[in-house]
Design a protein around this motif. Sequence first.
Motif, PDB file in Angstrom:
ATOM      1  N   GLU A 186     -19.284   5.857 -40.103  1.00  0.00           N
ATOM      2  CA  GLU A 186     -19.168   4.401 -39.937  1.00  0.00           C
ATOM      3  C   GLU A 186     -18.691   3.757 -41.245  1.00  0.00           C
ATOM      4  O   GLU A 186     -17.830   2.864 -41.219  1.00  0.00           O
ATOM      5  N   ILE A 187     -19.227   4.173 -42.353  1.00  0.00           N
ATOM      6  CA  ILE A 187     -18.819   3.618 -43.662  1.00  0.00           C
ATOM      7  C   ILE A 187     -17.342   3.926 -43.913  1.00  0.00           C
ATOM      8  O   ILE A 187     -16.585   3.067 -44.369  1.00  0.00           O
ATOM      9  N   LYS A 188     -16.944   5.145 -43.600  1.00  0.00           N
ATOM     10  CA  LYS A 188     -15.539   5.518 -43.792  1.00  0.00           C
ATOM     11  C   LYS A 188     -14.622   4.654 -42.939  1.00  0.00           C
ATOM     12  O   LYS A 188     -13.587   4.172 -43.428  1.00  0.00           O
ATOM     13  N   GLU A 189     -15.009   4.410 -41.694  1.00  0.00           N
ATOM     14  CA  GLU A 189     -14.195   3.558 -40.819  1.00  0.00           C
ATOM     15  C   GLU A 189     -14.142   2.131 -41.350  1.00  0.00           C
ATOM     16  O   GLU A 189     -13.088   1.479 -41.302  1.00  0.00           O
ATOM     17  N   LEU A 190     -15.238   1.625 -41.853  1.00  0.00           N
ATOM     18  CA  LEU A 190     -15.270   0.263 -42.394  1.00  0.00           C
ATOM     19  C   LEU A 190     -14.388   0.156 -43.643  1.00  0.00           C
ATOM     20  O   LEU A 190     -13.702  -0.857 -43.831  1.00  0.00           O
ATOM     21  N   LYS A 191     -14.387   1.194 -44.459  1.00  0.00           N
ATOM     22  CA  LYS A 191     -13.540   1.181 -45.659  1.00  0.00           C
ATOM     23  C   LYS A 191     -12.082   1.219 -45.285  1.00  0.00           C
ATOM     24  O   LYS A 191     -11.235   0.578 -45.935  1.00  0.00           O
ATOM     25  N   GLU A 192     -11.744   1.957 -44.246  1.00  0.00           N
ATOM     26  CA  GLU A 192     -10.354   2.060 -43.810  1.00  0.00           C
ATOM     27  C   GLU A 192      -9.851   0.728 -43.230  1.00  0.00           C
ATOM     28  O   GLU A 192      -8.672   0.414 -43.325  1.00  0.00           O
ATOM     29  N   ARG A 193     -10.724  -0.044 -42.656  1.00  0.00           N
ATOM     30  CA  ARG A 193     -10.352  -1.336 -42.080  1.00  0.00           C
ATOM     31  C   ARG A 193     -10.044  -2.365 -43.170  1.00  0.00           C
ATOM     32  O   ARG A 193      -9.253  -3.280 -42.964  1.00  0.00           O
ATOM     33  N   SER A 194     -10.697  -2.212 -44.303  1.00  0.00           N
ATOM     34  CA  SER A 194     -10.525  -3.199 -45.372  1.00  0.00           C
ATOM     35  C   SER A 194      -9.210  -3.111 -46.060  1.00  0.00           C
ATOM     36  O   SER A 194      -8.449  -2.267 -46.091  1.00  0.00           O
TER      37      SER A 194
END
Length: 68
Positions: free
Chosen positions: A60-68
């Motif tokens: 989830e953290i990785k996906e959130l970082k990729e969205r930013s």
Amino acid sequence: MNDTIVVALISFLGTCIGSFAGMNLIKYRINQLEKKVEKHNNVVERTYHLEDDIKYIKEEIKELKERS
């Protein structure tokens, strides 16, 4: 009765009592060991679930970082 027979009977009785007490001690210690194993198994199972949760959180953290 012969003294030898009396001594043999007393020895036999002492052996029986000692064996009975020893078996009770063994049963008690086995029960205590079973409780410890059960606690250990619970810890292992909880750790497995925590590792799964951490894996999910990292994704989830990785996906959130990729969205930013």
